[in-house]
Enzyme design. Sequence first.
Site, mmCIF file in Angstrom:
data_model
loop_
_atom_site.group_PDB
_atom_site.id
_atom_site.type_symbol
_atom_site.label_atom_id
_atom_site.label_comp_id
_atom_site.label_asym_id
_atom_site.label_seq_id
_atom_site.Cartn_x
_atom_site.Cartn_y
_atom_site.Cartn_z
ATOM 1 N N HIS A 274 2.072 8.963 1.040
ATOM 2 C CA HIS A 274 0.980 8.791 0.069
ATOM 3 C C HIS A 274 1.305 9.751 -1.080
ATOM 4 O O HIS A 274 1.805 10.864 -0.820
ATOM 5 C CB HIS A 274 -0.364 9.176 0.695
ATOM 6 C CG HIS A 274 -0.700 8.377 1.935
ATOM 7 N ND1 HIS A 274 -1.484 7.243 1.908
ATOM 8 C CD2 HIS A 274 -0.319 8.556 3.229
ATOM 9 C CE1 HIS A 274 -1.592 6.769 3.139
ATOM 10 N NE2 HIS A 274 -0.891 7.533 3.957
ATOM 11 N N HIS B 90 5.543 6.686 6.641
ATOM 12 C CA HIS B 90 5.223 6.226 5.274
ATOM 13 C C HIS B 90 4.672 7.413 4.500
ATOM 14 O O HIS B 90 4.449 8.484 5.074
ATOM 15 C CB HIS B 90 4.188 5.089 5.312
ATOM 16 C CG HIS B 90 2.894 5.519 5.881
ATOM 17 N ND1 HIS B 90 2.621 5.488 7.258
ATOM 18 C CD2 HIS B 90 1.800 6.082 5.302
ATOM 19 C CE1 HIS B 90 1.418 5.978 7.470
ATOM 20 N NE2 HIS B 90 0.895 6.363 6.300
ATOM 21 N N THR C 164 -6.209 6.511 7.680
ATOM 22 C CA THR C 164 -6.750 6.819 6.339
ATOM 23 C C THR C 164 -6.747 5.579 5.443
ATOM 24 O O THR C 164 -7.040 5.671 4.254
ATOM 25 C CB THR C 164 -5.910 7.919 5.645
ATOM 26 O OG1 THR C 164 -4.579 7.400 5.407
ATOM 27 C CG2 THR C 164 -5.830 9.169 6.494
ATOM 28 N N THR C 165 -6.366 4.430 6.046
ATOM 29 C CA THR C 165 -6.472 3.163 5.304
ATOM 30 C C THR C 165 -7.239 2.195 6.206
ATOM 31 O O THR C 165 -7.286 2.387 7.422
ATOM 32 C CB THR C 165 -5.095 2.515 5.053
ATOM 33 O OG1 THR C 165 -4.566 2.064 6.313
ATOM 34 C CG2 THR C 165 -4.128 3.481 4.396
ATOM 35 N N HIS D 228 3.404 10.661 6.596
ATOM 36 C CA HIS D 228 2.759 10.389 7.880
ATOM 37 C C HIS D 228 3.757 9.748 8.837
ATOM 38 O O HIS D 228 4.318 8.689 8.538
ATOM 39 C CB HIS D 228 1.568 9.448 7.677
ATOM 40 C CG HIS D 228 0.431 10.128 6.981
ATOM 41 N ND1 HIS D 228 -0.557 9.431 6.301
ATOM 42 C CD2 HIS D 228 0.137 11.440 6.821
ATOM 43 C CE1 HIS D 228 -1.429 10.292 5.798
ATOM 44 N NE2 HIS D 228 -1.032 11.521 6.094
ATOM 45 N N HIS E 183 0.833 -1.221 0.000
ATOM 46 C CA HIS E 183 0.000 0.000 0.000
ATOM 47 C C HIS E 183 0.864 1.266 0.000
ATOM 48 O O HIS E 183 0.446 2.299 -0.508
ATOM 49 C CB HIS E 183 -0.900 0.028 1.248
ATOM 50 C CG HIS E 183 -1.698 -1.227 1.417
ATOM 51 N ND1 HIS E 183 -2.771 -1.536 0.619
ATOM 52 C CD2 HIS E 183 -1.549 -2.279 2.268
ATOM 53 C CE1 HIS E 183 -3.276 -2.705 0.998
ATOM 54 N NE2 HIS E 183 -2.551 -3.179 1.983
ATOM 55 N N GLU F 151 -3.306 13.457 1.106
ATOM 56 C CA GLU F 151 -4.602 12.991 1.639
ATOM 57 C C GLU F 151 -5.363 14.187 2.205
ATOM 58 O O GLU F 151 -6.468 14.497 1.753
ATOM 59 C CB GLU F 151 -4.363 11.926 2.720
ATOM 60 C CG GLU F 151 -3.620 10.714 2.152
ATOM 61 C CD GLU F 151 -3.952 9.426 2.845
ATOM 62 O OE1 GLU F 151 -3.667 9.280 4.051
ATOM 63 O OE2 GLU F 151 -4.520 8.541 2.188
HETATM 64 C C1 LIG Z 1 -1.676 -0.350 5.190
HETATM 65 C C2 LIG Z 1 -2.113 -0.311 6.609
HETATM 66 N N1 LIG Z 1 -1.923 1.007 7.174
HETATM 67 C C3 LIG Z 1 -2.288 1.165 8.573
HETATM 68 C C4 LIG Z 1 -1.459 0.158 9.425
HETATM 69 N N2 LIG Z 1 -1.504 0.481 10.827
HETATM 70 C C5 LIG Z 1 -2.876 0.321 11.388
HETATM 71 C C6 LIG Z 1 -2.825 -0.504 12.657
HETATM 72 O O1 LIG Z 1 -2.653 -1.844 12.299
HETATM 73 C C7 LIG Z 1 -2.846 -2.666 13.418
HETATM 74 C C8 LIG Z 1 -4.304 -3.017 13.521
HETATM 75 S S1 LIG Z 1 -0.748 1.871 11.216
HETATM 76 O O2 LIG Z 1 -1.136 2.278 12.535
HETATM 77 O O3 LIG Z 1 0.650 1.714 11.017
HETATM 78 C C9 LIG Z 1 -1.354 2.967 10.101
HETATM 79 S S2 LIG Z 1 -1.196 4.606 10.260
HETATM 80 C C10 LIG Z 1 -2.058 4.911 8.857
HETATM 81 S S3 LIG Z 1 -2.322 6.553 8.367
HETATM 82 N N3 LIG Z 1 -2.309 6.601 6.741
HETATM 83 O O4 LIG Z 1 -3.624 6.945 8.832
HETATM 84 O O5 LIG Z 1 -1.213 7.335 8.901
HETATM 85 C C11 LIG Z 1 -2.471 3.753 8.239
HETATM 86 C C12 LIG Z 1 -2.049 2.594 8.966
HETATM 87 ZN ZN LIG Z 2 -0.737 7.443 5.936
#
Ligand SMILES: CCN[C@H]1CN(CCOCC)S(=O)(=O)c2sc(S(N)(=O)=O)cc21
Ligand SMILES: [Zn+2]
Length: 260
Positions: A95, A93, A198-199, A118, A63, A105
């Site tokens: 986007h 990470h 956001t995912t 992020h 992703h 986003e």
């Molecule tokens: C692809 C999955 N993305 C997820 C993966 N994690 C989710 C937690 O998982 C354990 C249940 S996370 O807490 O690392 C996280 S932060 C963001 S974002 N774009 O909102 O900063 C997405 C995600």
């Molecule tokens: Zn993110």
Amino acid sequence: GHHWGYGKEDGPSAWHRQYPVAKGNRQSPIDIIPNEARRDSTLGPIFLKYDQCRSLNIANNGHSVVVEFDDSDDRSVVLGGPLDNPYRLKQFHFHWGGKGCEGSEHTVAGVGYASELHVVHWNAVKYKTYNDAAAAPDGLAVLGIFLELGDDHRWLHMMTDALYMVKFKGSATDFKGFNPKCLLPNSLHYWTYLGSLTTPPLHESVTWIVLKEPIVVSEKQLGMFRMLQFNGEEEDQRMRMENNFRPPQNLKERIVRSSN
Ligand SMILES: CCN[C@H]1CN(CCOCC)S(=O)(=O)c2sc(S(N)(=O)=O)cc21
Ligand SMILES: [Zn+2]
């Protein structure tokens, strides 16, 4: 399988089928309207204590590209601002869009940026594990930083040089000694609001802290992200990793606050 993605069939407009919270009351991202944000003098500055941070690896999770950190103690945390206690650095990470398209986003008065970084932190004071925190209303604090196109970013190459090692979903490689402090803009002025991942699983567990000042990266550097693939090496279908962003969601009954 029926895994979620960013395509026509499995993209953001379809996520609600498997993740009904997609239509919830505190979903992210949102369009931030600066003139409607409430300037809040009780909102202090945020502090990023990253000097002792220990990056571990860089990975393609199908992703995005993710850099993970050692979060076994409070060596690197974000604190202050809207936060009641320190939140531990876990990963960062990005986007991004397609060539020449928007890819952030969050948007600001309807305008998107080329990409958004992020930096994810979790509340290890209140929750025993990261997974518990990720599902709790005050479990996560994510720092959002906009990337706009311009000159080369002096340090981003340290990360983009490693992207060829994680081209395919499920690939990862050691990535030591990277400090995300080098990806921060000059000013830490921010907007903050209560939102979600956001995912999927779209948990409503994030205190968002979105920096007002973008960092600048070059089209060439951002183009390196697009060499990544959504698919695994063994899959026939080659899908370039781009446009991995969720569009802005309804603000509902929320307000956005602004640090002064
Ligand atoms: C692809 C999955 N993305 C997820 C993966 N994690 C989710 C937690 O998982 C354990 C249940 S996370 O807490 O690392 C996280 S932060 C963001 S974002 N774009 O909102 O900063 C997405 C995600
Ligand atoms: Zn993110």
